[in-house]
Design an enzyme around this catalytic site. Structure first.
Site, PDB file in Angstrom:
ATOM      1  N   GLN A 181      -4.079  -1.441   9.836  1.00 21.84           N
ATOM      2  CA  GLN A 181      -4.156  -2.791   9.277  1.00 21.84           C
ATOM      3  C   GLN A 181      -4.748  -3.757  10.300  1.00 21.84           C
ATOM      4  O   GLN A 181      -4.308  -3.817  11.444  1.00 21.84           O
ATOM      5  CB  GLN A 181      -2.744  -3.253   8.840  1.00 21.84           C
ATOM      6  CG  GLN A 181      -2.716  -4.594   8.136  1.00 21.84           C
ATOM      7  CD  GLN A 181      -3.384  -4.597   6.756  1.00 21.84           C
ATOM      8  OE1 GLN A 181      -3.483  -3.554   6.093  1.00 21.84           O
ATOM      9  NE2 GLN A 181      -3.854  -5.749   6.325  1.00 21.84           N
ATOM     10  N   LYS A 190       0.849  -1.207   0.000  1.00 19.57           N
ATOM     11  CA  LYS A 190       0.000   0.000   0.000  1.00 19.57           C
ATOM     12  C   LYS A 190       0.880   1.252   0.000  1.00 19.57           C
ATOM     13  O   LYS A 190       0.584   2.232  -0.686  1.00 19.57           O
ATOM     14  CB  LYS A 190      -0.934   0.000   1.219  1.00 19.57           C
ATOM     15  CG  LYS A 190      -2.048  -1.046   1.104  1.00 19.57           C
ATOM     16  CD  LYS A 190      -2.768  -1.299   2.418  1.00 19.57           C
ATOM     17  CE  LYS A 190      -3.740  -2.480   2.283  1.00 19.57           C
ATOM     18  NZ  LYS A 190      -4.367  -2.886   3.545  1.00 19.57           N
ATOM     19  N   ASP A 240     -11.068   3.102   4.840  1.00 24.15           N
ATOM     20  CA  ASP A 240     -11.550   1.715   4.798  1.00 24.15           C
ATOM     21  C   ASP A 240     -13.079   1.657   4.761  1.00 24.15           C
ATOM     22  O   ASP A 240     -13.656   0.633   4.411  1.00 24.15           O
ATOM     23  CB  ASP A 240     -11.116   0.978   6.079  1.00 24.15           C
ATOM     24  CG  ASP A 240      -9.765   0.291   5.960  1.00 24.15           C
ATOM     25  OD1 ASP A 240      -9.492  -0.299   4.899  1.00 24.15           O
ATOM     26  OD2 ASP A 240      -9.002   0.332   6.948  1.00 24.15           O
TER      27      ASP A 240
END
Ligand code: GUN
Length: 297
Positions: A96, A52, A119
């Site tokens: 994460q 990412k 997210d």
């Protein structure tokens, strides 16, 4: 001939379009910033986060990476999130998952400023999706929608069976696909570990999305002729390779390919799309927070 849907190619196209949006933001003096936070020593999580960050570098997004010792007190993570919420150069925050057991993951999700929640896991953003007014779409479900669109598969009026009810994929994807919208309008069935007669539900579907985290669980015998199959699974299974493992999806690719009209491979299907849609949300977040109108692909 079965079409193997090339996620790398679709993701590359989206990234190229995003580049124009990033250039437009740059003209307005804005450089999007994405903070990734890793509190884990799981090798797969480490790999995902570093990919990412690399993606950010490639498209001109400012990547900020914070690593927290997995044994550190939970407050260290919450303090970090608070700092990132207050940092005007950070437009998107991704912690994460999974976080260590001693950290309450629901509290982590609620701690992130919903405007920076790229997210789309925060209850406010989930609620907005359910209500048909999304601020951001979660990356993997949005990536699945973009893949279906690129493969020319319309969901309107179609039966879609999703295998898996996670908060990251199954539930939000179901919510997106039932919306009264061009890329929705589907009749959605969500299956899970307690579903009876699973094969009956997958066989009646025009589109099957496998997101259950069980290696190669969905095989050709569970599909109807001409179905579209989207495999969200990424499972490391022991194999006689240099690394000692190989990646397989939740779909038994070889048998499914014999029946399906279109299918995504693993790797190279949904994975690159998830990463592209994270960049998309970061660009959108920068636009919202800086008051700049950006065209998004
Ligand atoms: N872990 C696995 N998938 C994801 C994701 O999409 N976002 C975050 N934050 N963690 C994950």
């Amino acid at each position: 001939m079965t079409e193997v849907i090339d996620g790398n190619a679709v993701a590359a196209e989206i990234r190229s379009d995003l580049q124009d949006s990033i250039d437009a933001l740059a003209d307005a003096g804005v450089r999007p910033g994405l903070a990734t936070v890793l509190m884990s020593d799981d090798p797969a999580s480490e790999t995902y986060v570093s990919m990412k960050q690399r993606d950010c570098d490639e498209v001109g997004i400012e990547g900020i990476h914070v690593e927290i010792d997995p044994d550190a007190p939970a407050e260290e993570l919450f303090d970090t999130v608070e700092d990132l919420n207050a940092d005007p150069e950070v437009h998107g925050i991704l912690v994460q998952m999974p976080v260590p057991d001693h950290v309450d993951d629901r509290r982590v999700i609620r701690a992130i400023d919903p405007e920076k929640d790229v997210d789309a896991f925060h209850p406010e953003n989930v609620g907005r999706i359910v209500a048909g007014d999304p601020r951001y779409r979660p990356c993997t479900p949005h990536g699945v929608q973009k893949l279906l669109d690129a493969a020319g598969v319309e969901t309107e009026g179609k039966d879609v069976t999703i295998v898996g009810r996670s908060n990251i994929v199954g539930k939000p994807l179901a919510n997106l696909l039932v919306q009264k919208a061009e890329d929705g309008n589907a009749t959605v069935t969500v299956c899970h570990s307690r579903t009876e007669n699973l094969a009956e539900k997958t066989r009646r579907a025009d589109v099957v999305v496998a997101a259950c985290g069980v290696p190669e669980m969905i095989d050709g015998s569970m599909l109807s002729e001409g179905a579209t199959v989207i495999d969200v699974g990424v499972n490391r299974v022991d194999a006689d390779t240099e690394k000692g493992y190989e990646l397989v999806g939740d779909v038994d690719f070889e048998s499914a390919k014999e029946v399906a009209e279109a299918i995504t491979p693993v790797p190279g299907g949904v994975g690159p799309m998830t990463r592209a849609m994270l960049l998309y949300n970061t660009v959108a977040a920068a636009g919202h927070q800086e008051g700049v109108d950006v065209d998004l692909p």
